[in-house]
Design a protein around this motif. Structure first.
Motif, short mmCIF file in Angstrom:
data_model
loop_
_atom_site.label_atom_id
_atom_site.label_comp_id
_atom_site.label_asym_id
_atom_site.label_seq_id
_atom_site.Cartn_x
_atom_site.Cartn_y
_atom_site.Cartn_z
N GLY A 39 0.63 -1.47 0.09
CA GLY A 39 -0.40 -0.31 -0.11
C GLY A 39 0.80 1.49 -0.37
O GLY A 39 0.47 2.17 -1.02
N LEU A 40 1.80 1.34 1.04
CA LEU A 40 2.63 2.55 0.77
C LEU A 40 3.84 2.92 0.00
O LEU A 40 3.63 3.76 -0.80
N ALA A 41 3.92 1.63 -0.75
CA ALA A 41 5.11 1.58 -2.62
C ALA A 41 3.38 2.25 -3.84
O ALA A 41 3.82 2.67 -4.51
N GLY A 42 2.43 1.29 -3.55
CA GLY A 42 1.21 2.58 -4.12
C GLY A 42 0.79 3.68 -3.78
O GLY A 42 0.32 4.63 -5.09
N LEU A 43 1.16 4.41 -2.85
CA LEU A 43 0.40 5.79 -2.68
C LEU A 43 2.40 6.52 -2.97
O LEU A 43 2.18 7.42 -2.78
N PHE A 44 3.07 6.17 -3.22
CA PHE A 44 4.18 6.54 -3.48
C PHE A 44 3.96 6.27 -5.40
O PHE A 44 5.10 6.73 -6.05
N GLY A 45 3.24 6.04 -5.85
CA GLY A 45 3.42 5.87 -7.64
C GLY A 45 3.77 4.79 -7.93
O GLY A 45 3.50 4.61 -9.66
N VAL A 46 3.70 3.68 -6.94
CA VAL A 46 4.37 2.40 -7.91
C VAL A 46 2.61 1.53 -8.69
O VAL A 46 1.82 1.23 -7.81
N GLY A 47 3.29 1.06 -9.70
CA GLY A 47 1.78 0.18 -10.42
C GLY A 47 1.54 -1.39 -9.73
O GLY A 47 2.14 -1.70 -8.98
N VAL A 48 0.52 -1.60 -10.08
CA VAL A 48 0.06 -2.64 -9.73
C VAL A 48 0.24 -4.10 -10.02
O VAL A 48 0.38 -4.68 -8.73
N LEU A 49 1.53 -3.99 -10.75
CA LEU A 49 2.23 -5.09 -10.80
C LEU A 49 3.33 -4.91 -10.15
O LEU A 49 3.50 -5.88 -9.56
N GLY A 50 3.81 -3.87 -9.83
CA GLY A 50 4.81 -3.76 -8.38
C GLY A 50 4.49 -3.98 -7.10
O GLY A 50 5.71 -4.18 -6.29
N GLN A 51 2.72 -3.16 -6.97
CA GLN A 51 2.57 -3.81 -5.52
C GLN A 51 2.77 -5.14 -5.05
O GLN A 51 2.79 -5.62 -4.94
N PHE A 52 1.61 -5.46 -6.42
CA PHE A 52 1.75 -6.90 -6.14
C PHE A 52 3.54 -8.13 -5.74
O PHE A 52 3.25 -8.32 -4.65
N LEU A 53 4.18 -7.32 -6.61
CA LEU A 53 5.74 -8.30 -5.85
C LEU A 53 5.76 -7.54 -4.73
O LEU A 53 6.80 -8.63 -4.00
N VAL A 54 6.20 -6.59 -4.60
CA VAL A 54 6.42 -5.32 -3.71
C VAL A 54 5.68 -7.05 -2.70
O VAL A 54 6.78 -7.01 -1.42
N PHE A 55 4.58 -6.77 -2.39
CA PHE A 55 3.21 -7.73 -1.57
C PHE A 55 4.35 -9.14 -1.55
O PHE A 55 4.07 -9.78 -0.04
N ALA A 56 4.53 -9.75 -2.32
CA ALA A 56 4.66 -11.41 -3.02
C ALA A 56 6.22 -11.27 -1.77
O ALA A 56 6.55 -12.15 -0.44
N VAL A 57 7.22 -10.50 -1.95
CA VAL A 57 8.56 -10.04 -1.61
C VAL A 57 8.45 -10.30 -0.71
O VAL A 57 9.52 -10.95 0.04
N VAL A 58 7.88 -8.94 0.03
CA VAL A 58 8.10 -8.94 1.59
C VAL A 58 7.40 -9.96 2.22
O VAL A 58 7.73 -10.55 3.52
N SER A 59 6.00 -10.20 2.18
CA SER A 59 5.38 -11.18 2.79
C SER A 59 6.10 -12.23 3.01
O SER A 59 6.47 -13.12 3.99
N ILE A 60 6.32 -12.97 1.87
CA ILE A 60 7.54 -14.22 1.33
C ILE A 60 8.83 -14.38 2.64
O ILE A 60 9.03 -15.06 2.66
N GLY A 61 9.59 -13.37 2.50
CA GLY A 61 10.64 -12.87 2.91
C GLY A 61 9.89 -12.61 4.23
O GLY A 61 11.37 -13.90 5.23
N LEU A 62 9.60 -12.21 4.71
CA LEU A 62 9.34 -12.36 6.21
C LEU A 62 8.78 -13.11 6.96
O LEU A 62 9.41 -13.77 8.06
N THR A 63 8.28 -14.01 6.33
CA THR A 63 7.40 -14.95 6.52
C THR A 63 8.77 -16.32 7.16
O THR A 63 8.96 -17.50 7.65
N VAL A 64 9.51 -16.31 5.42
CA VAL A 64 10.25 -17.82 5.83
C VAL A 64 11.90 -17.22 6.85
O VAL A 64 12.46 -18.07 7.46
#
Length: 73
Positions: A39-64
């Motif tokens: 959401g913060l990435a989207g607020l700063f102008g990142v596109g929807v695909l970029g937002q999804f990638l940020v979500f996936a990388v952060v979520s999976i990284g923190l879980t691992v």
């Protein structure tokens, strides 16, 4: 609509963090954090695909990372 996608990410993130209260796995919390970061990435102008990638990388990284830390203790 794309300029308001960040609001959906933040709402999803808060919902996942609140849902973590009712579970025992400590996984939904990391996906909630990932959604808020997306959401913060989207607020700063990142596109929807970029937002999804940020979500996936952060979520999976923190879980691992949390799984490896909790496995040691």
């Amino acid at each position: 609509m794309e300029e308001y996608a960040w609001i959906l990410w933040v709402v999803l993130g808060i919902g996942l963090i609140v849902a973590e209260i009712f579970t025992f796995g400590f996984v939904l919390f990391w996906f909630g954090v990932g959604a808020i970061v997306a959401g913060l990435a989207g607020l700063f102008g990142v596109g929807v695909l970029g937002q999804f990638l940020v979500f996936a990388v952060v979520s999976i990284g923190l879980t691992v990372l949390s799984r490896t830390i909790f496995a040691k203790y």
